[in-house]
Scaffold this active site. Structure first.
Site, short mmCIF file in Angstrom:
data_model
loop_
_atom_site.label_atom_id
_atom_site.label_comp_id
_atom_site.label_asym_id
_atom_site.label_seq_id
_atom_site.Cartn_x
_atom_site.Cartn_y
_atom_site.Cartn_z
N ILE A 46 97.34 60.61 7.06
CA ILE A 46 97.95 61.98 6.41
C ILE A 46 97.46 62.64 5.31
CG2 ILE A 46 100.20 62.84 5.91
CD1 ILE A 46 100.49 61.70 8.62
N ARG B 75 106.68 69.98 -5.78
CA ARG B 75 106.25 70.64 -4.75
C ARG B 75 107.28 71.32 -3.56
NH1 ARG B 75 103.41 70.27 -0.59
NH2 ARG B 75 101.66 71.60 -0.87
N LYS C 43 115.94 61.31 -0.90
CA LYS C 43 115.66 62.34 -1.64
C LYS C 43 114.94 63.38 -0.61
CE LYS C 43 111.23 62.24 -3.35
NZ LYS C 43 110.42 63.33 -2.84
N ASN C 44 114.19 62.97 0.48
CA ASN C 44 113.48 64.09 1.22
C ASN C 44 114.29 64.65 2.14
OD1 ASN C 44 111.09 63.49 -0.30
ND2 ASN C 44 109.91 62.39 1.66
N ARG D 74 97.29 69.24 -0.36
CA ARG D 74 98.29 69.95 0.22
C ARG D 74 98.72 71.42 0.22
NH1 ARG D 74 102.78 65.56 -2.07
NH2 ARG D 74 103.89 65.99 -0.05
N PRO D 75 98.04 72.14 1.18
CA PRO D 75 98.03 73.49 1.25
C PRO D 75 99.44 73.83 1.87
CG PRO D 75 96.56 72.85 3.00
CD PRO D 75 97.00 71.49 2.22
N VAL D 76 99.84 75.09 1.72
CA VAL D 76 101.17 75.62 2.43
C VAL D 76 100.69 76.78 3.43
CG1 VAL D 76 102.73 75.09 0.54
CG2 VAL D 76 101.59 77.40 0.59
N ASP D 77 99.36 76.92 4.00
CA ASP D 77 99.17 77.82 4.83
C ASP D 77 100.05 77.83 6.03
OD1 ASP D 77 97.55 74.90 5.16
OD2 ASP D 77 96.62 76.25 6.99
N ARG E 85 111.56 60.24 -10.10
CA ARG E 85 111.48 61.38 -9.22
C ARG E 85 112.38 60.80 -7.74
NH1 ARG E 85 106.44 63.32 -7.53
NH2 ARG E 85 108.06 64.25 -6.20
N CYS F 219 97.70 68.68 -5.88
CA CYS F 219 98.60 67.36 -6.06
C CYS F 219 97.82 66.12 -6.14
CB CYS F 219 99.65 67.51 -4.92
SG CYS F 219 100.80 65.99 -4.96
N ASP G 242 104.25 57.24 3.25
CA ASP G 242 105.16 56.97 2.12
C ASP G 242 105.88 55.61 2.00
OD1 ASP G 242 105.39 59.82 1.33
OD2 ASP G 242 107.18 60.26 1.86
C1 UD1 Z 1 106.58 65.39 3.46
C2 UD1 Z 1 107.32 64.44 2.40
C3 UD1 Z 1 106.37 63.54 1.79
C4 UD1 Z 1 105.59 62.80 2.72
C5 UD1 Z 1 104.78 63.80 3.68
C6 UD1 Z 1 104.43 63.18 4.84
C7 UD1 Z 1 109.19 65.80 1.25
C8 UD1 Z 1 109.77 66.37 0.00
N1 UD1 Z 1 108.17 65.22 1.17
O1 UD1 Z 1 105.91 66.28 2.22
O2 UD1 Z 1 107.03 62.53 0.79
O3 UD1 Z 1 104.74 62.14 2.22
O4 UD1 Z 1 106.06 65.01 4.29
O5 UD1 Z 1 105.13 62.36 5.69
O6 UD1 Z 1 109.77 65.67 2.41
N2 UD1 Z 1 99.45 70.53 5.73
C9 UD1 Z 1 98.51 71.58 5.64
N3 UD1 Z 1 99.06 72.73 5.83
C10 UD1 Z 1 100.34 73.15 5.52
C11 UD1 Z 1 101.34 71.93 5.34
C12 UD1 Z 1 100.67 70.81 5.41
O7 UD1 Z 1 97.35 71.53 5.94
O8 UD1 Z 1 100.87 74.37 5.12
C13 UD1 Z 1 98.71 68.99 5.69
C14 UD1 Z 1 99.01 68.45 4.38
O9 UD1 Z 1 97.76 68.61 3.46
C15 UD1 Z 1 98.98 66.89 4.96
C16 UD1 Z 1 99.84 67.10 6.29
O10 UD1 Z 1 99.64 68.46 6.73
O11 UD1 Z 1 97.66 66.46 4.92
C17 UD1 Z 1 101.43 66.67 6.27
O12 UD1 Z 1 101.85 67.20 5.28
P1 UD1 Z 1 103.38 67.48 5.33
O13 UD1 Z 1 104.03 66.97 6.40
O14 UD1 Z 1 103.57 69.03 5.01
O15 UD1 Z 1 103.99 66.79 3.94
P2 UD1 Z 1 105.07 67.52 2.91
O16 UD1 Z 1 106.20 68.41 3.70
O17 UD1 Z 1 104.31 68.23 1.71
#
Ligand code: UD1
Length: 417
Positions: A326, A91, A22-23, A120-123, A396, A115, A304
């Site tokens: 994480i 997301r 999926k991922n 889980r921000p996207v900054d 999912r 979430c 995961d």
């Molecule tokens: C992806 C996986 C999810 C997995 C995660 C960690 C997919 C669809 N999902 O989620 O199943 O659990 O990787 O292996 O592939 N963070 C920030 N700012 C950002 C982005 C991330 O602070 O802009 C933080 C997150 O809050 C978290 C950490 O970085 O603590 C890792 O998150 P990230 O690797 O981005 O996870 P996802 O891509 O959302």
């Protein structure tokens, strides 16, 4: 809403096959926004998240058809808006941001909400794209992004982020000049995305390491690409063999990508062996032993798989300590496992698990995807009947889970709640 009713206490034996990841499939599908020729994906799992992504792609102007594990994508005239109704259910929808900016210079993508497993921000996604020349505003809960042509840049992530690395990789392939992604995530799904983009004409080096270099190209073609097997589903099946004291041959099980999981399972007393037909998994002796584990970015132990391993720890002799490295709030399975008789003491981002002799069936509530898998595993091992409610989370991310498990001896039925 559906629930799973599990009659526990049966050993699982036989062959069980792993589906496509999926991922890995989600970013691959969103990458088709970048293409100017048709693409075909094979080994695409039949999952709710995949159908959400295909629905979103159609809204974005990319015609997509799914049939028995194959997705045909035609080149699209992308439209820039990803509505909240879809983004809130998944997301990973935010992965359309990079491709839209790269291809048409604009995007309006709903901000993914809070979430269940943390803020889980996207900054990091936005900061990286700003360095490439994009400008962002937040308007009515939507991220509004605009740019002229994106320009290559040197981007250093504050932490290795899987989605952030994927979004920036997709933004960079059509940008002017070179982009360097530093402290990039190294997960195998990122490697799969990079290999696909290269097969379509992109110039990428270093994927799989923490420094990725991209030379922008003017256009991408299409190709046929097989999605990698799902390492988390595979790991869940290995645990199923251990927790039920069964003997499974897990087919299409990625070995190298699961190394951190396999090492822990072996330390707990499982025999795991690679054979030409798949990976054999069973207990080495009668009992399992506790271990300590910290979740970390790849190649560390995957977050995961944390909930599933914890279910196994509940039945291992001695104590185990789990540290979640994480996400800040990823122990929602703990109170539910406790309701089944587990002895777990969470404290902040750690949890101490003391092994018990057995678990008892109970009604439990699934709170997120991997927590649901952990409850199913616990239910398989428990005495009596377990009702796992709210399994839409499970749907999912796990393809036909009850059919696959029933085929190796489980007794699981799907019922209306
Ligand atoms: C992806 C996986 C999810 C997995 C995660 C960690 C997919 C669809 N999902 O989620 O199943 O659990 O990787 O292996 O592939 N963070 C920030 N700012 C950002 C982005 C991330 O602070 O802009 C933080 C997150 O809050 C978290 C950490 O970085 O603590 C890792 O998150 P990230 O690797 O981005 O996870 P996802 O891509 O959302």
């Amino acid at each position: 809403m559906d629930k799973l009713v599990i009659e526990g206490g049966v050993s699982l034996n036989g062959r069980i096959a792993v589906s496509g990841s999926k991922n890995a499939a989600l970013p691959l599908l969103f990458a088709s926004i970048l293409l100017e020729e048709p693409a075909t994906f094979t080994n695409v799992p039949n999952l709710r998240d995949i159908h959400t992504a295909l629905k979103l792609l159609r809204i974005l102007g990319c015609p997509a058809e799914y049939e028995s594990g194959v997705v045909h994508m035609r080149p699209c005239g992308p439209k820039p808006e990803a509505p909240y109704e879809l983004v809130k259910t998944m997301r990973a929808s935010v992965l359309c941001l990079g491709p839209l900016l790269a291809r048409i210079g604009q995007a309006r993508v709903a901000l993914p909400g809070g979430c269940a497993i943390g803020a889980r921000p996207v900054d990091q996604h936005l900061k990286g794209m700003e360095k490439m020349g994009a400008r962002f505003n937040l308007e009515d809960g939507y991220i509004l992004g605009r740019c002229d042509k994106l320009a290559g840049a040197h981007i250093s992530f504050d932490m290795p982020t899987v989605g952030g690395t994927e979004n920036l990789l997709m933004a960079a392939v059509l940008a002017d000049g070179e982009t360097v992604l530093e402290n990039a995530a190294r997960e195998p799904e990122i490697t799969d995305l990079a290999e696909f983009l290269i097969a379509c004409g992109a110039r990428i080096e270093g994927h799989g390491s923490s420094i990725i270099r991209v030379q922008g190209v003017s256009r991408l073609g299409g190709c046929t690409y097989a999605v990698m097997p799902d390492r988390i589903e595979a790991g869940t099946f290995l645990v199923a063999a251990g927790i039920t004291n069964g003997n499974l041959l897990v087919q299409h099980c990625p070995w190298q990508e699961l190394e951190a999981v396999i090492v822990k399972l072996q330390a707990m007393g499982m025999h795991i062996e690679k054979t030409p037909e798949g990976v054999l998994a069973r207990r080495s002796g009668d009992t399992l032993r506790g271990v300590d584990v910290q979740t970390r970015p790849y190649p560390g132990f995957p977050t995961d798989m944390q909930a599933q391993l914890m279910a196994l720890m509940c039945l291992a002799e001695g104590s185990s300590v789990v540290e979640e490295g994480i996400f800040e709030n990823r122990f929602m399975h703990v109170p539910e496992l406790t309701r089944m008789g587990a002895d777990i003491k969470p404290a902040g981002r750690s949890a101490m698990v003391r092994g018990v002799r057995g678990l008892n069936g109970a009604p439990v509530m699934a709170s997120d995807l991997r927590a649901s898998a952990s409850l199913v595993l616990a239910g398989l091992a428990a005495k009596g009947t377990t009702h796992v409610q709210r399994i839409y989370h499970l749907d999912r991310g796990y393809e036909a889970i009850e059919n696959k498990l029933n085929a190796v001896g489980a007794r699981i039925r799907r019922e209306k709640e």
